[in-house]
Design a protein around this motif. Structure first.
Motif, PDB file in Angstrom:
ATOM      1  N   GLN A 139       0.824  -1.198   0.000  1.00  0.00           N
ATOM      2  CA  GLN A 139       0.000   0.000   0.000  1.00  0.00           C
ATOM      3  C   GLN A 139       0.866   1.260   0.000  1.00  0.00           C
ATOM      4  O   GLN A 139       0.549   2.237  -0.689  1.00  0.00           O
ATOM      5  CB  GLN A 139      -0.937  -0.002   1.206  1.00  0.00           C
ATOM      6  CG  GLN A 139      -2.044  -1.025   1.115  1.00  0.00           C
ATOM      7  CD  GLN A 139      -2.895  -1.075   2.380  1.00  0.00           C
ATOM      8  OE1 GLN A 139      -2.688  -0.312   3.318  1.00  0.00           O
ATOM      9  NE2 GLN A 139      -3.861  -1.980   2.396  1.00  0.00           N
ATOM     10  N   ILE A 140       1.965   1.256   0.758  1.00  0.00           N
ATOM     11  CA  ILE A 140       2.872   2.404   0.797  1.00  0.00           C
ATOM     12  C   ILE A 140       3.493   2.621  -0.580  1.00  0.00           C
ATOM     13  O   ILE A 140       3.606   3.765  -1.053  1.00  0.00           O
ATOM     14  CB  ILE A 140       3.955   2.210   1.879  1.00  0.00           C
ATOM     15  CG1 ILE A 140       3.337   2.351   3.267  1.00  0.00           C
ATOM     16  CG2 ILE A 140       5.094   3.212   1.706  1.00  0.00           C
ATOM     17  CD1 ILE A 140       4.267   1.982   4.403  1.00  0.00           C
ATOM     18  N   ALA A 141       3.876   1.556  -1.249  1.00  0.00           N
ATOM     19  CA  ALA A 141       4.456   1.679  -2.591  1.00  0.00           C
ATOM     20  C   ALA A 141       3.430   2.250  -3.563  1.00  0.00           C
ATOM     21  O   ALA A 141       3.772   3.095  -4.413  1.00  0.00           O
ATOM     22  CB  ALA A 141       4.960   0.320  -3.070  1.00  0.00           C
ATOM     23  N   GLU A 142       2.167   1.805  -3.462  1.00  0.00           N
ATOM     24  CA  GLU A 142       1.119   2.331  -4.334  1.00  0.00           C
ATOM     25  C   GLU A 142       0.878   3.815  -4.064  1.00  0.00           C
ATOM     26  O   GLU A 142       0.708   4.616  -5.005  1.00  0.00           O
ATOM     27  CB  GLU A 142      -0.171   1.541  -4.144  1.00  0.00           C
ATOM     28  CG  GLU A 142      -0.126   0.139  -4.689  1.00  0.00           C
ATOM     29  CD  GLU A 142      -1.351  -0.698  -4.334  1.00  0.00           C
ATOM     30  OE1 GLU A 142      -2.247  -0.183  -3.618  1.00  0.00           O
ATOM     31  OE2 GLU A 142      -1.408  -1.860  -4.775  1.00  0.00           O
ATOM     32  N   VAL A 143       0.869   4.207  -2.792  1.00  0.00           N
ATOM     33  CA  VAL A 143       0.682   5.621  -2.442  1.00  0.00           C
ATOM     34  C   VAL A 143       1.860   6.442  -2.960  1.00  0.00           C
ATOM     35  O   VAL A 143       1.676   7.558  -3.489  1.00  0.00           O
ATOM     36  CB  VAL A 143       0.494   5.788  -0.913  1.00  0.00           C
ATOM     37  CG1 VAL A 143       0.604   7.243  -0.500  1.00  0.00           C
ATOM     38  CG2 VAL A 143      -0.844   5.223  -0.483  1.00  0.00           C
ATOM     39  N   THR A 146       1.406   6.896  -6.694  1.00  0.00           N
ATOM     40  CA  THR A 146       0.335   7.858  -6.945  1.00  0.00           C
ATOM     41  C   THR A 146       0.822   9.280  -6.682  1.00  0.00           C
ATOM     42  O   THR A 146       0.529  10.206  -7.450  1.00  0.00           O
ATOM     43  CB  THR A 146      -0.891   7.534  -6.066  1.00  0.00           C
ATOM     44  OG1 THR A 146      -1.307   6.198  -6.327  1.00  0.00           O
ATOM     45  CG2 THR A 146      -2.037   8.484  -6.329  1.00  0.00           C
ATOM     46  N   THR A 147       1.593   9.457  -5.618  1.00  0.00           N
ATOM     47  CA  THR A 147       2.138  10.772  -5.271  1.00  0.00           C
ATOM     48  C   THR A 147       3.080  11.258  -6.369  1.00  0.00           C
ATOM     49  O   THR A 147       3.026  12.432  -6.772  1.00  0.00           O
ATOM     50  CB  THR A 147       2.875  10.709  -3.923  1.00  0.00           C
ATOM     51  OG1 THR A 147       1.984  10.228  -2.935  1.00  0.00           O
ATOM     52  CG2 THR A 147       3.397  12.060  -3.509  1.00  0.00           C
ATOM     53  N   GLU A 148       3.919  10.373  -6.869  1.00  0.00           N
ATOM     54  CA  GLU A 148       4.837  10.759  -7.952  1.00  0.00           C
ATOM     55  C   GLU A 148       4.055  11.138  -9.208  1.00  0.00           C
ATOM     56  O   GLU A 148       4.404  12.097  -9.904  1.00  0.00           O
ATOM     57  CB  GLU A 148       5.803   9.615  -8.256  1.00  0.00           C
ATOM     58  CG  GLU A 148       6.857   9.411  -7.198  1.00  0.00           C
ATOM     59  CD  GLU A 148       7.784   8.237  -7.506  1.00  0.00           C
ATOM     60  OE1 GLU A 148       7.824   7.791  -8.665  1.00  0.00           O
ATOM     61  OE2 GLU A 148       8.461   7.779  -6.572  1.00  0.00           O
ATOM     62  N   THR A 149       3.006  10.382  -9.528  1.00  0.00           N
ATOM     63  CA  THR A 149       2.184  10.681 -10.698  1.00  0.00           C
ATOM     64  C   THR A 149       1.518  12.049 -10.553  1.00  0.00           C
ATOM     65  O   THR A 149       1.524  12.871 -11.486  1.00  0.00           O
ATOM     66  CB  THR A 149       1.121   9.583 -10.892  1.00  0.00           C
ATOM     67  OG1 THR A 149       1.761   8.327 -10.993  1.00  0.00           O
ATOM     68  CG2 THR A 149       0.290   9.835 -12.139  1.00  0.00           C
TER      69      THR A 149
END
Length: 170
Positions: A139-143, A146-149
């Motif tokens: 979940q942290i990697a997905e967040v 998303t933050t980078e995007t």
């Protein structure tokens, strides 16, 4: 007058069952049952000639010899000879040793089972914790992705805003 709903009683029953370890009760029952079993084996060992001569007598004579040798050395008698027990006393002592050995083995078996049960519970809890940690890391990697995007999109919007000419004042 106070009445309890069925759901209240089922929750209470679950709490009692969870607090009372059934496995320990079963182990205690097995250990208690081992005593009469050991007594029956002792009685059979004294009656059976095979058990008496080959199972009971040798350990009883060895036990007697070690016990007497130890007592003699403690009292300071080094070279005293030790007479073997008579057959009836040796058979009784051997049967006692056999019974105590059976009780010891059953108790040890119960301890090993309890240890393996506790180890399995610990292993299960560790597996659940590891699964939770892996899920949180995903979940942290997905967040982070998303933050980078979103950061890249924000930079693009800012770049486009800066490329428009400023309106002139008339």
């Amino acid at each position: 007058m106070y009445t309890c709903s069925a759901s209240h009683w089922s929750i209470s029953a679950k709490m009692v069952v969870g607090a009372f370890p059934i496995a320990k009760l079963l182990y205690l029952g097995v250990r208690q049952m081992s005593k009469p079993v050991a007594n029956r084996i002792k009685a059979g060992a004294v009656r059976s000639e095979f058990f008496k001569h080959y199972i009971c007598l040798p350990p009883a004579q060895l036990y007697h010899w070690i016990e007497m040798r130890t007592k003699m050395r403690i009292m300071g008698f080094r070279g005293a000879t030790i007479k073997p027990l008579n057959e009836d006393a040796a058979a009784e002592l051997g049967a006692e040793l056999l019974g105590e050995g059976i009780i010891f083995l059953i108790g040890g078996g119960c301890m090993v089972l309890e240890y393996s049960r506790q180890a399995a519970n610990t292993r299960r809890k560790e597996d659940e914790l590891n699964a939770t940690i892996i899920s949180l890391q995903t979940q942290i990697a997905e967040v982070a992705l998303t933050t980078e995007t979103l950061d890249a999109q924000l930079r693009e919007v800012n770049r486009q805003l800066l490329s428009f000419p400023l309106p002139s004042k008339n």
